[in-house]
Write a protein that holds these residues in place. Structure first.
Motif, PDB file in Angstrom:
ATOM      1  N   ASN A  54     -60.283 -34.121   0.293  1.00  0.00           N
ATOM      2  CA  ASN A  54     -60.081 -34.548   1.679  1.00  0.00           C
ATOM      3  C   ASN A  54     -59.289 -33.562   2.517  1.00  0.00           C
ATOM      4  OD1 ASN A  54     -61.430 -36.970   1.163  1.00  0.00           O
ATOM      5  ND2 ASN A  54     -59.567 -37.913   0.360  1.00  0.00           N
ATOM      6  N   LEU A  55     -58.663 -32.556   1.890  1.00  0.00           N
ATOM      7  CA  LEU A  55     -57.683 -31.775   2.643  1.00  0.00           C
ATOM      8  C   LEU A  55     -57.930 -30.271   2.736  1.00  0.00           C
ATOM      9  CD1 LEU A  55     -54.367 -33.450   1.342  1.00  0.00           C
ATOM     10  CD2 LEU A  55     -55.701 -34.036   3.357  1.00  0.00           C
ATOM     11  N   VAL A  77     -56.307 -32.075   8.356  1.00  0.00           N
ATOM     12  CA  VAL A  77     -56.957 -32.865   7.304  1.00  0.00           C
ATOM     13  C   VAL A  77     -58.460 -32.591   7.343  1.00  0.00           C
ATOM     14  CG1 VAL A  77     -57.478 -35.237   6.535  1.00  0.00           C
ATOM     15  CG2 VAL A  77     -55.179 -34.666   7.370  1.00  0.00           C
ATOM     16  N   LEU A  79     -60.988 -33.917   5.926  1.00  0.00           N
ATOM     17  CA  LEU A  79     -61.821 -35.125   6.030  1.00  0.00           C
ATOM     18  C   LEU A  79     -61.998 -35.586   7.467  1.00  0.00           C
ATOM     19  CD1 LEU A  79     -63.086 -37.718   4.581  1.00  0.00           C
ATOM     20  CD2 LEU A  79     -60.772 -38.676   4.624  1.00  0.00           C
ATOM     21  N   TRP A  84     -56.261 -34.099  13.321  1.00  0.00           N
ATOM     22  CA  TRP A  84     -55.199 -34.600  12.441  1.00  0.00           C
ATOM     23  C   TRP A  84     -54.515 -33.397  11.788  1.00  0.00           C
ATOM     24  CZ3 TRP A  84     -55.905 -39.182   8.509  1.00  0.00           C
ATOM     25  CH2 TRP A  84     -54.669 -39.481   7.924  1.00  0.00           C
ATOM     26  N   ILE A 187     -48.749 -39.665   4.732  1.00  0.00           N
ATOM     27  CA  ILE A 187     -50.164 -40.041   4.552  1.00  0.00           C
ATOM     28  C   ILE A 187     -50.252 -41.239   3.611  1.00  0.00           C
ATOM     29  CG2 ILE A 187     -52.326 -39.325   3.450  1.00  0.00           C
ATOM     30  CD1 ILE A 187     -51.952 -36.563   4.568  1.00  0.00           C
ATOM     31  N   LEU A 191     -51.734 -44.698   4.690  1.00  0.00           N
ATOM     32  CA  LEU A 191     -53.088 -45.014   4.208  1.00  0.00           C
ATOM     33  C   LEU A 191     -53.103 -45.993   3.041  1.00  0.00           C
ATOM     34  CD1 LEU A 191     -55.105 -41.666   4.403  1.00  0.00           C
ATOM     35  CD2 LEU A 191     -54.686 -43.386   6.153  1.00  0.00           C
ATOM     36  N   ASP A 245     -50.676 -38.103  -6.454  1.00  0.00           N
ATOM     37  CA  ASP A 245     -52.081 -38.384  -6.098  1.00  0.00           C
ATOM     38  C   ASP A 245     -52.931 -38.333  -7.372  1.00  0.00           C
ATOM     39  OD1 ASP A 245     -54.054 -39.017  -4.240  1.00  0.00           O
ATOM     40  OD2 ASP A 245     -54.556 -36.928  -3.832  1.00  0.00           O
ATOM     41  N   HIS A 247     -55.241 -39.566  -9.157  1.00  0.00           N
ATOM     42  CA  HIS A 247     -56.491 -40.310  -9.356  1.00  0.00           C
ATOM     43  C   HIS A 247     -57.447 -39.473 -10.209  1.00  0.00           C
ATOM     44  CE1 HIS A 247     -58.244 -37.700  -6.282  1.00  0.00           C
ATOM     45  NE2 HIS A 247     -57.217 -37.986  -5.497  1.00  0.00           N
ATOM     46  N   PHE A 265     -49.189 -33.649  -3.309  1.00  0.00           N
ATOM     47  CA  PHE A 265     -48.429 -34.797  -2.812  1.00  0.00           C
ATOM     48  C   PHE A 265     -47.111 -34.984  -3.573  1.00  0.00           C
ATOM     49  CE2 PHE A 265     -52.486 -35.616  -0.943  1.00  0.00           C
ATOM     50  CZ  PHE A 265     -52.291 -36.487   0.138  1.00  0.00           C
ATOM     51  N   ARG A 373     -56.602 -49.738  -1.161  1.00  0.00           N
ATOM     52  CA  ARG A 373     -56.768 -48.665  -0.161  1.00  0.00           C
ATOM     53  C   ARG A 373     -58.131 -47.985  -0.268  1.00  0.00           C
ATOM     54  NH1 ARG A 373     -55.221 -43.093  -1.757  1.00  0.00           N
ATOM     55  NH2 ARG A 373     -55.850 -42.646   0.378  1.00  0.00           N
ATOM     56  N   ARG A 374     -58.705 -47.916  -1.464  1.00  0.00           N
ATOM     57  CA  ARG A 374     -59.995 -47.236  -1.648  1.00  0.00           C
ATOM     58  C   ARG A 374     -61.168 -48.091  -1.183  1.00  0.00           C
ATOM     59  NH1 ARG A 374     -58.935 -41.936  -1.906  1.00  0.00           N
ATOM     60  NH2 ARG A 374     -57.596 -41.397  -3.648  1.00  0.00           N
ATOM     61  N   LEU A 378     -59.105 -45.737   4.767  1.00  0.00           N
ATOM     62  CA  LEU A 378     -59.877 -44.569   5.233  1.00  0.00           C
ATOM     63  C   LEU A 378     -60.617 -43.862   4.094  1.00  0.00           C
ATOM     64  CD1 LEU A 378     -60.574 -42.143   7.175  1.00  0.00           C
ATOM     65  CD2 LEU A 378     -58.339 -41.200   6.554  1.00  0.00           C
ATOM     66  N   ALA A 379     -59.883 -43.516   3.043  1.00  0.00           N
ATOM     67  CA  ALA A 379     -60.437 -42.619   2.012  1.00  0.00           C
ATOM     68  C   ALA A 379     -60.980 -43.428   0.841  1.00  0.00           C
ATOM     69  CB  ALA A 379     -59.355 -41.655   1.539  1.00  0.00           C
TER      70      ALA A 379
HETATM   71  C1  SR1 Z   1     -56.363 -38.053   4.672  1.00  0.00           C
HETATM   72  S1  SR1 Z   1     -56.074 -37.738   3.035  1.00  0.00           S
HETATM   73  C2  SR1 Z   1     -56.709 -39.077   2.196  1.00  0.00           C
HETATM   74  C3  SR1 Z   1     -56.411 -39.064   0.760  1.00  0.00           C
HETATM   75  O1  SR1 Z   1     -56.857 -37.877   0.136  1.00  0.00           O
HETATM   76  C4  SR1 Z   1     -55.954 -37.483  -0.867  1.00  0.00           C
HETATM   77  O2  SR1 Z   1     -56.609 -37.225  -2.040  1.00  0.00           O
HETATM   78  C5  SR1 Z   1     -54.966 -38.624  -0.984  1.00  0.00           C
HETATM   79  O3  SR1 Z   1     -55.393 -39.581  -1.917  1.00  0.00           O
HETATM   80  C6  SR1 Z   1     -54.955 -39.144   0.379  1.00  0.00           C
HETATM   81  O4  SR1 Z   1     -54.431 -40.439   0.483  1.00  0.00           O
END
Ligand code: SR1
Ligand code: MG
Length: 436
Positions: A54-55, A77, A79, A84, A187, A191, A245, A247, A265, A373-374, A378-379
């Motif tokens: 995303n970044l 960002v 994404l 942003w 973030i 988020l 982060d 995941h 992060f 959140r997923r 947003l993400a």
């Molecule tokens: C806008 S960034 C969204 C997400 O991407 C990163 O991997 C983090 O999980 C963050 O929350």
């Protein structure tokens, strides 16, 4: 031109510019350690931008003798775009975290070959033939090494940056070194801990099936209190240097190797946030699995393995963490002089078990937050996004939300990791109203 291009790290160097292919080739050719690893003529190197996160930008560069991965932070960002902005300094914190982790868990993180602060650039060894774990899980692959490796990664990185291992002075120096990474923390604060529970422009979910659930989450004050308690822990508990982060998109795997990437992060935060991230993403892989099966039950072996893996992640992590505490607990917390003799040792052991129970409670809560959140924020993640039939996707997501909501609101119903996997197994066959 950089004055320190041969070194792994140095003071701020080049002025920032986004590197494109030709530019990157010239730049890397002037970094002796990188050019030597790639080998052959720079003109013959292949360069491809492969970033799907995303970044950032991520390039894979291959030469006659080997390859490297090049990660460059963008000033925004990726994404969302330039609207942003995001500080380039995240590259500095990623470099700090990677080099710190390399000392504690060599082989479980990519080796850094070169870093340029000015360009917000890190050059790392190319991790091959690994793939992103999330992709493997979507395909239904099993990873026998994963549990042992991720348990060791978390136990060692968390324990050795905690007050259990460090003097108070060292710990505070660590907190200070990462305190500037607050834009990345923000973030997460927005988020994960805020937006999914309120009207936010960037929220999205699988419509129309999850409209009612999303609305219910926005109106549920008990849930708002629970996520706010978790947010306060995230804001207020510098327990250890966490990845931030963790995941399954930040983990690369083969059957016999695991490498954790992308710690941009990183900051001193609650340990349960990292452990919860791993467990949440495995739970989502499990509950998304029905959406990827070609016939009913076709992925049963994979799903059984996933549930065992979830249980073993916590069990092995907690075993390893406790062993470190018993053998290397020389930090300023729990001074051994306060626990003399057999009675003191026994009392300290009771305290250790209580500490792990509290940490498990945090883990369950953060895991729930990561799932929600997923699906409502947003993400999103590919585990669900790649389920082609949106109604089937919504069924898998609704099951995950049902599990996550219970984990967040009824922590006492989840005293053990077995209770979590049992609940996941039960919800796997639950059908939301819209599916009837
Ligand atoms: C806008 S960034 C969204 C997400 O991407 C990163 O991997 C983090 O999980 C963050 O929350
Ligand atoms: Mg990332």
């Amino acid at each position: 031109m950089s004055s320190e291009q041969g070194s792994v790290a140095g003071p701020p160097q080049d002025e920032y510019r986004i590197l494109h292919e030709a530019d990157l080739r010239d730049y890397l050719a002037a970094v002796p350690a990188v050019a030597a690893r790639l080998g052959g003529a720079a003109e013959a190197w292949s360069i491809g931008e492969v970033g799907d996160g995303n970044l950032n930008l991520v390039f894979i560069v291959k030469g006659a003798d080997g390859g490297v991965a090049v990660k460059q932070a963008l000033p925004y960002v990726r994404l969302v775009g330039e609207s942003w902005p995001l500080p380039l300094s995240r590259s500095h914190y990623e470099y700090l975290a990677l080099t710190h982790q390399a000392r504690l868990v060599p082989g479980l993180v990519p080796a850094v070959l070169h870093h340029n602060e000015g360009l917000a650039l890190v050059v790392m060894e190319l991790i091959e033939p690994h793939i992103i774990m999330r992709k493997g899980l979507i395909a239904g692959a099993l990873y026998p090494r994963f549990v042992g490796d991720i348990a060791t990664f978390m136990a060692r990185t968390l324990f050795f940056s905690s007050d259990l291992a460090l003097t108070a002075a060292k710990k505070k120096e660590g907190i200070a070194a990462f305190a500037g990474n607050h834009a990345l923390c923000k973030i997460t604060e927005d988020l994960i801990f805020t937006d999914p529970y309120r009207v936010a422009e960037q929220n999205r979910w699988t419509q129309p099936w999850l409209d009612a659930t999303a609305a219910a989450f926005r109106e549920d004050l008990d849930l708002h209190a629970a996520i706010s308690r978790l947010k306060l822990i995230f804001l207020n508990a510098p327990e250890a240097l966490i990845h931030g982060d963790l995941h399954t998109g930040s983990i690369m795997v083969t059957e016999d190797s695991t490498v954790v990437i992308d710690p941009e992060f990183a900051f001193y935060g609650p340990m349960g946030f990292d452990i919860g991230a791993v467990i949440a993403n495995l739970l989502m892989a499990y509950l998304a699995s029905a959406g990827h099966e070609t016939s009913s039950g076709a992925r049963r072996v994979f799903e059984v393995w996933l549930l065992e893996t979830i249980e073993n992640v916590w069990t092995e992590f907690s075993h390893e963490f406790l062993e470190l505490w018993r053998t290397e607990g020389h930090g300023d917390a729990y001074p051994l002089t306060l626990f003399p003799g057999p009675a003191g040792a026994a009392r300290l052991e009771v305290e250790r078990q209580a500490y792990m129970a509290r940490l498990f409670g945090d883990t369950v809560g953060f895991s729930a937050a990561k799932i929600i959140r997923r699906i409502l924020g947003l993400a999103h993640n590919a585990d669900f996004e790649l389920i082609e039939d949106p109604r089937q996707r919504a069924i898998c997501e609704a099951r995950s939300l049902r599990l996550a909501r219970a984990m967040m609101l009824e922590p006492s119903a989840f005293p053990t990791i077995g209770a979590v996997t049992m609940a996941a197994r039960m919800v796997r066959d639950w059908l939301p109203d819209f599916a009837n």
